[in-house]
Design a protein around this motif. Structure first.
Motif, PDB file in Angstrom:
ATOM      1  N   HIS A 183      26.594  80.258 -42.267  1.00 16.85           N
ATOM      2  CA  HIS A 183      25.944  81.717 -42.338  1.00 16.85           C
ATOM      3  C   HIS A 183      25.961  82.578 -41.079  1.00 16.85           C
ATOM      4  CE1 HIS A 183      23.935  85.069 -43.997  1.00 16.85           C
ATOM      5  NE2 HIS A 183      22.877  84.844 -43.389  1.00 16.85           N
ATOM      6  N   ARG A 184      25.522  81.900 -39.978  1.00 16.25           N
ATOM      7  CA  ARG A 184      24.899  82.528 -38.731  1.00 16.25           C
ATOM      8  C   ARG A 184      26.246  82.824 -37.840  1.00 16.25           C
ATOM      9  NH1 ARG A 184      25.079  80.622 -33.608  1.00 16.25           N
ATOM     10  NH2 ARG A 184      25.084  78.715 -34.417  1.00 16.25           N
ATOM     11  N   LYS A 185      27.245  81.952 -38.064  1.00 18.35           N
ATOM     12  CA  LYS A 185      28.337  82.075 -37.181  1.00 18.35           C
ATOM     13  C   LYS A 185      29.297  83.065 -38.066  1.00 18.35           C
ATOM     14  CE  LYS A 185      31.991  79.660 -34.578  1.00 18.35           C
ATOM     15  NZ  LYS A 185      32.411  78.360 -34.153  1.00 18.35           N
ATOM     16  N   TYR A 186      29.808  82.964 -39.371  1.00 22.02           N
ATOM     17  CA  TYR A 186      30.807  83.501 -39.867  1.00 22.02           C
ATOM     18  C   TYR A 186      30.196  84.710 -40.751  1.00 22.02           C
ATOM     19  CZ  TYR A 186      33.350  79.683 -38.016  1.00 22.02           C
ATOM     20  OH  TYR A 186      33.962  78.867 -37.069  1.00 22.02           O
ATOM     21  N   GLY A 187      28.723  84.596 -41.062  1.00 19.74           N
ATOM     22  CA  GLY A 187      28.203  85.733 -41.964  1.00 19.74           C
ATOM     23  C   GLY A 187      28.602  85.260 -43.403  1.00 19.74           C
ATOM     24  N   LEU A 188      28.871  84.244 -43.651  1.00 15.71           N
ATOM     25  CA  LEU A 188      29.146  84.024 -45.100  1.00 15.71           C
ATOM     26  C   LEU A 188      28.098  83.506 -46.172  1.00 15.71           C
ATOM     27  CD1 LEU A 188      32.174  81.587 -45.182  1.00 15.71           C
ATOM     28  CD2 LEU A 188      32.213  83.958 -45.604  1.00 15.71           C
ATOM     29  N   ASP A 189      27.821  84.200 -46.791  1.00 15.64           N
ATOM     30  CA  ASP A 189      26.591  83.991 -47.984  1.00 15.64           C
ATOM     31  C   ASP A 189      26.532  82.715 -48.800  1.00 15.64           C
ATOM     32  OD1 ASP A 189      28.132  84.474 -49.950  1.00 15.64           O
ATOM     33  OD2 ASP A 189      27.293  86.395 -50.316  1.00 15.64           O
ATOM     34  N   GLU A 190      25.590  82.105 -49.300  1.00 15.91           N
ATOM     35  CA  GLU A 190      25.808  80.954 -50.099  1.00 15.91           C
ATOM     36  C   GLU A 190      26.707  80.664 -50.871  1.00 15.91           C
ATOM     37  OE1 GLU A 190      22.564  77.869 -52.523  1.00 15.91           O
ATOM     38  OE2 GLU A 190      21.786  79.663 -51.427  1.00 15.91           O
ATOM     39  N   ALA A 191      27.223  81.750 -51.720  1.00 21.12           N
ATOM     40  CA  ALA A 191      28.081  81.615 -52.695  1.00 21.12           C
ATOM     41  C   ALA A 191      29.465  81.653 -52.062  1.00 21.12           C
ATOM     42  CB  ALA A 191      28.064  82.604 -53.569  1.00 21.12           C
ATOM     43  N   ALA A 192      29.675  82.451 -51.021  1.00 18.84           N
ATOM     44  CA  ALA A 192      31.172  82.393 -50.215  1.00 18.84           C
ATOM     45  C   ALA A 192      31.059  80.734 -49.620  1.00 18.84           C
ATOM     46  CB  ALA A 192      31.280  83.462 -49.263  1.00 18.84           C
ATOM     47  N   SER A 193      30.047  80.442 -48.916  1.00 19.94           N
ATOM     48  CA  SER A 193      30.182  79.088 -48.568  1.00 19.94           C
ATOM     49  C   SER A 193      30.562  78.112 -49.336  1.00 19.94           C
ATOM     50  CB  SER A 193      28.911  78.963 -47.625  1.00 19.94           C
ATOM     51  OG  SER A 193      28.834  77.727 -47.076  1.00 19.94           O
ATOM     52  N   ALA A 194      29.864  78.137 -50.651  1.00 20.17           N
ATOM     53  CA  ALA A 194      30.157  77.132 -51.477  1.00 20.17           C
ATOM     54  C   ALA A 194      31.581  77.170 -52.047  1.00 20.17           C
ATOM     55  CB  ALA A 194      29.158  77.255 -52.765  1.00 20.17           C
ATOM     56  N   GLN A 195      32.044  78.307 -52.277  1.00 21.05           N
ATOM     57  CA  GLN A 195      33.623  78.503 -52.686  1.00 21.05           C
ATOM     58  C   GLN A 195      34.570  77.900 -51.820  1.00 21.05           C
ATOM     59  OE1 GLN A 195      34.881  82.607 -52.997  1.00 21.05           O
ATOM     60  NE2 GLN A 195      36.177  82.273 -54.879  1.00 21.05           N
ATOM     61  N   THR A 196      34.110  78.056 -50.455  1.00 18.49           N
ATOM     62  CA  THR A 196      35.187  77.523 -49.312  1.00 18.49           C
ATOM     63  C   THR A 196      35.024  76.132 -49.514  1.00 18.49           C
ATOM     64  OG1 THR A 196      34.467  79.442 -48.023  1.00 18.49           O
ATOM     65  CG2 THR A 196      35.499  77.467 -46.820  1.00 18.49           C
ATOM     66  N   ARG A 197      33.922  75.509 -49.532  1.00 12.22           N
ATOM     67  CA  ARG A 197      33.651  73.883 -49.559  1.00 12.22           C
ATOM     68  C   ARG A 197      34.392  73.303 -50.719  1.00 12.22           C
ATOM     69  NH1 ARG A 197      27.182  72.615 -48.147  1.00 12.22           N
ATOM     70  NH2 ARG A 197      27.217  73.906 -46.606  1.00 12.22           N
ATOM     71  N   GLU A 198      34.345  74.094 -51.974  1.00 11.69           N
ATOM     72  CA  GLU A 198      35.209  73.843 -53.056  1.00 11.69           C
ATOM     73  C   GLU A 198      36.629  73.852 -52.890  1.00 11.69           C
ATOM     74  OE1 GLU A 198      33.924  76.273 -56.217  1.00 11.69           O
ATOM     75  OE2 GLU A 198      31.811  75.381 -56.292  1.00 11.69           O
ATOM     76  N   ARG A 199      37.181  74.833 -52.275  1.00 12.82           N
ATOM     77  CA  ARG A 199      38.393  74.901 -51.744  1.00 12.82           C
ATOM     78  C   ARG A 199      38.861  73.724 -50.815  1.00 12.82           C
ATOM     79  NH1 ARG A 199      41.285  79.356 -47.991  1.00 12.82           N
ATOM     80  NH2 ARG A 199      43.468  78.797 -48.504  1.00 12.82           N
ATOM     81  N   LEU A 200      38.280  73.500 -49.760  1.00 13.92           N
ATOM     82  CA  LEU A 200      38.544  72.412 -49.029  1.00 13.92           C
ATOM     83  C   LEU A 200      38.335  70.874 -49.678  1.00 13.92           C
ATOM     84  CD1 LEU A 200      36.387  73.672 -46.194  1.00 13.92           C
ATOM     85  CD2 LEU A 200      38.925  73.177 -45.843  1.00 13.92           C
ATOM     86  N   ALA A 259      38.886  70.436 -52.736  1.00 13.44           N
ATOM     87  CA  ALA A 259      40.118  70.311 -53.824  1.00 13.44           C
ATOM     88  C   ALA A 259      41.503  70.058 -53.047  1.00 13.44           C
ATOM     89  CB  ALA A 259      40.305  71.810 -54.460  1.00 13.44           C
ATOM     90  N   LEU A 260      41.468  70.888 -51.975  1.00 12.20           N
ATOM     91  CA  LEU A 260      42.845  70.557 -51.133  1.00 12.20           C
ATOM     92  C   LEU A 260      42.949  69.327 -50.427  1.00 12.20           C
ATOM     93  CD1 LEU A 260      43.092  73.837 -49.098  1.00 12.20           C
ATOM     94  CD2 LEU A 260      44.871  73.084 -50.506  1.00 12.20           C
ATOM     95  N   GLY A 261      41.707  68.776 -49.893  1.00 10.18           N
ATOM     96  CA  GLY A 261      41.450  67.296 -49.345  1.00 10.18           C
ATOM     97  C   GLY A 261      41.806  66.222 -50.548  1.00 10.18           C
ATOM     98  N   LEU A 262      41.235  66.500 -51.689  1.00  6.88           N
ATOM     99  CA  LEU A 262      41.981  65.394 -52.771  1.00  6.88           C
ATOM    100  C   LEU A 262      43.286  65.645 -52.926  1.00  6.88           C
ATOM    101  CD1 LEU A 262      38.882  65.976 -55.170  1.00  6.88           C
ATOM    102  CD2 LEU A 262      39.393  64.047 -53.752  1.00  6.88           C
ATOM    103  N   GLU A 263      43.762  66.457 -52.790  1.00  9.68           N
ATOM    104  CA  GLU A 263      45.291  66.555 -53.210  1.00  9.68           C
ATOM    105  C   GLU A 263      46.041  65.811 -52.223  1.00  9.68           C
ATOM    106  OE1 GLU A 263      46.518  70.457 -53.103  1.00  9.68           O
ATOM    107  OE2 GLU A 263      45.453  71.116 -55.197  1.00  9.68           O
ATOM    108  N   LEU A 264      45.447  65.685 -50.782  1.00  7.99           N
ATOM    109  CA  LEU A 264      46.253  65.321 -49.704  1.00  7.99           C
ATOM    110  C   LEU A 264      45.532  63.679 -49.115  1.00  7.99           C
ATOM    111  CD1 LEU A 264      45.790  68.373 -47.548  1.00  7.99           C
ATOM    112  CD2 LEU A 264      48.137  67.225 -48.185  1.00  7.99           C
TER     113      LEU A 264
END
Length: 223
Positions: A69-86, A88-93
Motif C-alpha cells: 500500500h505504501r509503495k504502490y498505493g494499492l488498496d486492500e482489494a487491489a492487493s488481494a486481487q494481485t495475490r490471487e492472480r499470482l 493462480a499463475l504460480g499453480l499453473e507453473l
C-alpha cells in the motif's frame, strides 16, 4: 550456474537473470522461462544476479500488505486481487504461493550475499529456488542468519560457514558493486533476463514469448 539441459559447454545458451528473492514476478518469469527451455530443448545455463527491490528496508522488515500500500498505493482489494492472480499463475507453473495477511517484506541484502558465496560451490541455482520457497511458501525471514544458514544447509552447504560469511560481510562490497553495475545499465525493475549477454527482456513475458525468443536465438534447436 544451473545447466537446464545437457549439452557440450560451447553449445550452452547463457541466460543471466537479475532478480530479487522476494519478487513474485521473478518466480513466475523463471518458471515460464524454464518451461520454454524444456519445450524448445534449448541447452541453457542460468546465472542469477542481485537486485534489491527495497534496499533501504529496515532490519525487522514491514508487513507485506502495508508495504504494498505504501509503495504502490494499492488498496486492500487491489492487493488481494494481485495475490490471487499470482497464486493462480504460480499453480499453473508448479509453484504454490502461500500468501497471508501477516507476511512481511524483508531486507534481502544478506540473501544476495549468500547466493554469491554459493556460486563457486555450484549451489547458486538450487539456493535461489530454496530462497523463493522459504519466503513465498513458508514465510521465513530471509534476513535472519539462522534461517539463512538452515536454507543453505538444505541445499548441501555448510550452515556454520554460511553464517560466518554473512556475519563478517566478506561479499557485501562485491554484491553492492554488482547491484550498481546492473542499475547503471538502466535496470530498474525485475525480473530482467539477458540472453546471450546481449538481448535484454524485462518482466515475466509468458511461456510462448520465451519460446519465441529461444527459437530466434537458437534456430538449430527444435521441439
Amino acid at each position: 550456474m544451473n545447466t537446464i539441459d545437457a549439452a557440450k559447454p560451447e553449445d550452452y545458451l547463457q541466460i543471466d537473470i537479475v532478480s530479487d528473492v522476494v519478487c513474485p514476478w521473478c518466480v513466475i518469469g523463471f518458471k515460464q522461462l524454464e518451461q520454454a527451455i524444456h519445450q524448445t530443448g534449448t541447452p541453457a545455463t542460468v546465472k542469477w544476479h542481485p537486485f534489491e527491490l527495497n534496499p533501504n528496508m529496515a532490519e525487522d522488515g514491514e508487513n507485506l500488505r502495508d508495504h504494498i500500500h505504501r509503495k504502490y498505493g494499492l488498496d486492500e482489494a487491489a492487493s488481494a486481487q494481485t495475490r490471487e492472480r499470482l497464486t493462480a499463475l504460480g499453480l499453473e507453473l508448479g509453484f504454490a504461493f502461500n500468501y497471508s495477511d501477516d507476511m512481511r517484506m524483508v531486507n534481502t541484502f544478506r540473501a544476495h550475499q549468500l547466493l554469491h558465496w554459493a556460486g563457486p560451490y555450484g549451489k547458486e541455482h538450487p539456493l535461489k529456488m530454496a530462497l523463493f520457497e522459504a519466503y513465498f511458501i513458508r514465510h521465513e525471514d530471509l534476513n535472519d542468519l539462522t534461517v539463512l544458514g538452515e536454507i543453505a544447509q538444505g541445499v548441501g552447504l555448510n550452515p556454520a560457514e554460511a553464517q560466518d560469511v554473512l556475519s563478517d560481510g566478506r561479499f557485501a562490497q562485491t554484491v553492492r558493486q554488482e547491484e550498481k553495475f546492473f542499475t547503471d545499465q538502466g535496470i530498474q525493475g525485475v525480473p530482467a533476463v539477458i540472453f546471450d549477454r546481449r538481448h535484454l527482456v524485462s518482466g515475466a513475458q509468458g511461456v510462448d514469448a520465451y519460446v519465441s525468443i529461444l527459437r530466434q536465438l537458437n534456430g538449430h534447436f527444435s521441439t
